[in-house]
Scaffold this motif. Structure first.
Motif, PDB file in Angstrom:
ATOM      1  N   SER A 109     -74.859  -9.338 -14.809  1.00  0.00           N
ATOM      2  CA  SER A 109     -74.455 -10.621 -15.914  1.00  0.00           C
ATOM      3  C   SER A 109     -75.572 -10.852 -16.738  1.00  0.00           C
ATOM      4  CB  SER A 109     -75.400 -12.202 -14.806  1.00  0.00           C
ATOM      5  OG  SER A 109     -76.799 -12.537 -14.572  1.00  0.00           O
ATOM      6  N   GLN A 110     -76.799 -10.371 -16.509  1.00  0.00           N
ATOM      7  CA  GLN A 110     -77.746 -10.149 -17.683  1.00  0.00           C
ATOM      8  C   GLN A 110     -76.994  -9.027 -18.846  1.00  0.00           C
ATOM      9  OE1 GLN A 110     -80.949  -9.413 -16.115  1.00  0.00           O
ATOM     10  NE2 GLN A 110     -81.908 -11.441 -17.030  1.00  0.00           N
ATOM     11  N   TRP A 111     -76.413  -8.065 -18.559  1.00  0.00           N
ATOM     12  CA  TRP A 111     -75.218  -7.013 -19.311  1.00  0.00           C
ATOM     13  C   TRP A 111     -74.772  -7.864 -19.530  1.00  0.00           C
ATOM     14  CZ3 TRP A 111     -71.237  -4.825 -19.090  1.00  0.00           C
ATOM     15  CH2 TRP A 111     -70.628  -3.940 -20.157  1.00  0.00           C
ATOM     16  N   LEU A 112     -73.646  -8.445 -19.743  1.00  0.00           N
ATOM     17  CA  LEU A 112     -72.578  -9.114 -20.019  1.00  0.00           C
ATOM     18  C   LEU A 112     -73.233 -10.491 -21.151  1.00  0.00           C
ATOM     19  CD1 LEU A 112     -70.817  -9.941 -16.541  1.00  0.00           C
ATOM     20  CD2 LEU A 112     -69.959  -8.559 -19.084  1.00  0.00           C
ATOM     21  N   MET A 113     -74.100 -10.862 -20.923  1.00  0.00           N
ATOM     22  CA  MET A 113     -74.310 -11.909 -21.777  1.00  0.00           C
ATOM     23  C   MET A 113     -75.075 -10.815 -23.082  1.00  0.00           C
ATOM     24  SD  MET A 113     -77.061 -14.770 -21.159  1.00  0.00           S
ATOM     25  CE  MET A 113     -76.350 -15.483 -19.470  1.00  0.00           C
ATOM     26  N   SER A 114     -76.038  -9.901 -23.209  1.00  0.00           N
ATOM     27  CA  SER A 114     -76.356  -9.470 -24.054  1.00  0.00           C
ATOM     28  C   SER A 114     -75.043  -9.168 -24.799  1.00  0.00           C
ATOM     29  CB  SER A 114     -77.232  -7.832 -23.237  1.00  0.00           C
ATOM     30  OG  SER A 114     -76.698  -7.658 -24.433  1.00  0.00           O
ATOM     31  N   MET A 115     -74.192  -8.376 -24.351  1.00  0.00           N
ATOM     32  CA  MET A 115     -72.741  -7.694 -24.843  1.00  0.00           C
ATOM     33  C   MET A 115     -71.951  -9.045 -25.431  1.00  0.00           C
ATOM     34  SD  MET A 115     -72.715  -4.143 -24.769  1.00  0.00           S
ATOM     35  CE  MET A 115     -74.830  -4.673 -24.810  1.00  0.00           C
ATOM     36  N   ARG A 116     -72.294 -10.346 -24.969  1.00  0.00           N
ATOM     37  CA  ARG A 116     -71.153 -11.009 -25.919  1.00  0.00           C
ATOM     38  C   ARG A 116     -72.456 -11.277 -26.995  1.00  0.00           C
ATOM     39  NH1 ARG A 116     -69.071 -12.671 -20.461  1.00  0.00           N
ATOM     40  NH2 ARG A 116     -67.231 -12.069 -19.878  1.00  0.00           N
ATOM     41  N   LYS A 117     -73.140 -11.057 -27.220  1.00  0.00           N
ATOM     42  CA  LYS A 117     -74.449 -11.790 -28.390  1.00  0.00           C
ATOM     43  C   LYS A 117     -73.964 -10.886 -29.022  1.00  0.00           C
ATOM     44  CE  LYS A 117     -77.765 -14.831 -25.882  1.00  0.00           C
ATOM     45  NZ  LYS A 117     -79.149 -14.718 -25.311  1.00  0.00           N
ATOM     46  N   LYS A 118     -73.991  -9.804 -28.675  1.00  0.00           N
ATOM     47  CA  LYS A 118     -73.333  -8.455 -30.327  1.00  0.00           C
ATOM     48  C   LYS A 118     -71.573  -7.978 -30.543  1.00  0.00           C
ATOM     49  CE  LYS A 118     -77.432  -5.986 -28.527  1.00  0.00           C
ATOM     50  NZ  LYS A 118     -78.349  -6.047 -29.536  1.00  0.00           N
ATOM     51  N   HIS A 119     -71.113  -9.638 -29.900  1.00  0.00           N
ATOM     52  CA  HIS A 119     -69.693  -9.491 -30.176  1.00  0.00           C
ATOM     53  C   HIS A 119     -69.090  -8.666 -29.729  1.00  0.00           C
ATOM     54  CE1 HIS A 119     -72.197 -10.790 -33.929  1.00  0.00           C
ATOM     55  NE2 HIS A 119     -72.157 -11.892 -33.398  1.00  0.00           N
ATOM     56  N   VAL A 120     -68.887  -8.284 -28.628  1.00  0.00           N
ATOM     57  CA  VAL A 120     -67.996  -7.056 -27.822  1.00  0.00           C
ATOM     58  C   VAL A 120     -67.409  -8.155 -27.747  1.00  0.00           C
ATOM     59  CG1 VAL A 120     -68.018  -5.630 -26.043  1.00  0.00           C
ATOM     60  CG2 VAL A 120     -69.746  -5.810 -27.503  1.00  0.00           C
ATOM     61  N   ILE A 121     -66.605  -8.232 -27.073  1.00  0.00           N
ATOM     62  CA  ILE A 121     -65.140  -9.027 -26.508  1.00  0.00           C
ATOM     63  C   ILE A 121     -64.281  -7.821 -25.426  1.00  0.00           C
ATOM     64  CG2 ILE A 121     -62.873  -9.869 -27.427  1.00  0.00           C
ATOM     65  CD1 ILE A 121     -63.286  -9.890 -29.644  1.00  0.00           C
ATOM     66  N   PHE A 122     -64.714  -8.916 -24.398  1.00  0.00           N
ATOM     67  CA  PHE A 122     -63.893  -8.302 -22.761  1.00  0.00           C
ATOM     68  C   PHE A 122     -62.590  -8.408 -22.932  1.00  0.00           C
ATOM     69  CE2 PHE A 122     -68.611  -8.344 -22.831  1.00  0.00           C
ATOM     70  CZ  PHE A 122     -69.054  -7.103 -21.922  1.00  0.00           C
ATOM     71  N   ALA A 123     -61.799  -7.189 -21.921  1.00  0.00           N
ATOM     72  CA  ALA A 123     -60.200  -6.508 -21.763  1.00  0.00           C
ATOM     73  C   ALA A 123     -60.738  -7.334 -20.489  1.00  0.00           C
ATOM     74  CB  ALA A 123     -60.138  -5.881 -21.851  1.00  0.00           C
ATOM     75  N   HIS A 124     -59.445  -7.549 -19.952  1.00  0.00           N
ATOM     76  CA  HIS A 124     -59.164  -7.657 -18.234  1.00  0.00           C
ATOM     77  C   HIS A 124     -58.553  -7.018 -17.729  1.00  0.00           C
ATOM     78  CE1 HIS A 124     -61.192 -11.551 -18.881  1.00  0.00           C
ATOM     79  NE2 HIS A 124     -60.700 -11.802 -19.506  1.00  0.00           N
ATOM     80  N   TYR A 125     -58.632  -6.725 -16.126  1.00  0.00           N
ATOM     81  CA  TYR A 125     -58.077  -5.913 -15.111  1.00  0.00           C
ATOM     82  C   TYR A 125     -56.556  -5.394 -15.210  1.00  0.00           C
ATOM     83  CZ  TYR A 125     -56.307  -3.327 -11.344  1.00  0.00           C
ATOM     84  OH  TYR A 125     -55.200  -2.453 -10.863  1.00  0.00           O
ATOM     85  N   CYS A 126     -56.002  -4.754 -15.988  1.00  0.00           N
ATOM     86  CA  CYS A 126     -54.483  -4.694 -15.746  1.00  0.00           C
ATOM     87  C   CYS A 126     -53.992  -3.573 -14.822  1.00  0.00           C
ATOM     88  CB  CYS A 126     -53.837  -4.677 -16.872  1.00  0.00           C
ATOM     89  SG  CYS A 126     -54.130  -3.335 -18.227  1.00  0.00           S
ATOM     90  N   ASN A 127     -52.350  -4.089 -14.057  1.00  0.00           N
ATOM     91  CA  ASN A 127     -52.229  -2.651 -13.509  1.00  0.00           C
ATOM     92  C   ASN A 127     -50.544  -2.273 -14.411  1.00  0.00           C
ATOM     93  OD1 ASN A 127     -50.659  -0.406 -11.830  1.00  0.00           O
ATOM     94  ND2 ASN A 127     -51.871  -1.334  -9.974  1.00  0.00           N
TER      95      ASN A 127
END
Length: 252
Positions: A231-249
Motif C-alpha cells: 500500500s505504501q508503494w502504491l501511494m508512492s507511485m501515485r504521488k509520482k504520477h504513475v497511473i494504474f491500469a486494471h486486470y483484464c482477460n
C-alpha cells in the motif's frame, strides 16, 4: 534536468530489431504538474551501452537493453553463480530482453527493481524473476507488447504497417513473446490491457501504466515482495504520477 527521452527508430533494420521498444519516458529533477509526467530522476536508466557489473552473487544492470545486451550480460556472468539480477532500465530491444529473461528464468534467478524497470524490462525481465523485489519508490512501467494492438506500435522507415506485420522477423518475435508468457504462466495481456479500451489515450496520456500487486497476481505474476508495504508503494507511485491500469482477460 534531462530532456524528455525518445528512442527514434531510424531505419527498417532497427525497427525490426527493436519492434516494441522504448517509446518515451520523462526524467526530471522536479514534478511537472501541468502534464503530470512521470517523474524519474535516475539518469542511469539511459546508459547506452548498459553498465553491467557483478558484485558477489548479484548482477547489476543499469541502462538500455541494447542489441548487444545479451552478449554483455553473459560475458559479465561468466562462470559465476548469480542469484539476483538487480535492474534499472527503461527497456529497449525485445529480442535481447527475451533472451536475458529466458536465462533468468532457466537459472531460477531473482529480480530486483532498484529504480526503474520499464517497457521490455517490465515485459520480460521482471516477469522472469523467481522472486521479485520492488524497492522503495521503484517504478514498474508497461506500455505495450509484441502481441498487443497493432495500432499502438510505432513504425518508421520505408514500409507500410501491413507490410511490417507480415515480416517473418516480426512474426517470430510475436511467437517468442507468446511462448515466453505461456512458459512463465503469465497472461501476456499484462503488457497491453488498457490499450484494448477506446479511452486508452485519454486515460494514459503518457502511454505508461502500472498495476497494483493484486492485479499483477491476477495476471500470474507471483512471489512479489516490497521493501515497504504494498500500500505504501502504491501511494508512492501515485504521488509520482504513475497511473494504474486494471486486470483484464481478453478471452472474456
Amino acid at each position: 534536468m534531462i530532456n524528455p527521452f525518445l528512442l527514434q527508430k531510424k531505419n527498417l533494420k532497427k525497427v525490426i530489431k527493436i519492434f516494441i521498444s522504448v517509446s518515451s519516458i520523462f526524467i526530471s529533477s522536479g514534478v511537472l504538474p501541468a502534464s503530470q509526467k512521470i517523474d524519474i530522476q535516475d539518469e542511469r536508466v539511459l546508459n547506452n551501452p548498459p553498465e553491467i557489473v557483478k558484485k558477489g552473487d548479484v548482477l547489476y544492470f543499469d541502462g538500455q537493453i541494447t542489441n548487444e545486451a545479451y552478449v554483455l550480460f553473459l560475458k559479465e556472468i561468466g562462470n559465476s553463480r548469480i542469484k539476483t539480477v538487480s535492474v534499472n532500465s527503461i527497456g529497449g530491444d525485445v529480442e535481447n530482453a527475451l533472451s536475458i529473461a529466458s536465462y533468468i528464468k532457466k537459472n531460477n534467478m531473482d529480480i530486483e527493481v532498484r529504480s526503474v524497470c520499464a517497457s521490455a524490462c517490465a515485459n520480460y525481465l521482471f516477469v522472469a524473476g523467481n522472486r521479485k523485489l520492488i524497492n522503495n519508490d521503484s517504478y514498474i512501467l508497461w506500455h505495450g507488447g509484441a502481441n498487443g494492438p497493432e495500432q499502438e506500435v510505432e513504425i518508421s522507415g520505408d514500409i507500410t504497417r501491413a507490410e511490417f506485420f507480415r515480416l517473418e522477423s516480426v512474426q517470430q518475435i510475436k511467437k517468442k513473446e507468446a511462448l515466453f508468457y505461456k512458459e512463465a504462466g503469465v497472461r501476456n495481456e499484462i503488457c497491453y490491457c488498457p490499450q484494448l479500451k477506446n479511452n486508452y489515450h485519454d486515460t494514459f496520456p503518457e502511454k505508461w501504466f502500472s498495476y497494483s500487486p493484486e492485479d499483477m497476481n491476477r495476471f500470474g505474476i507471483k512471489n512479489i515482495s516490497f521493501a515497504i508495504t504494498p500500500s505504501q508503494w502504491l501511494m508512492s507511485m501515485r504521488k509520482k504520477h504513475v497511473i494504474f491500469a486494471h486486470y483484464c482477460n481478453q478471452e472474456k
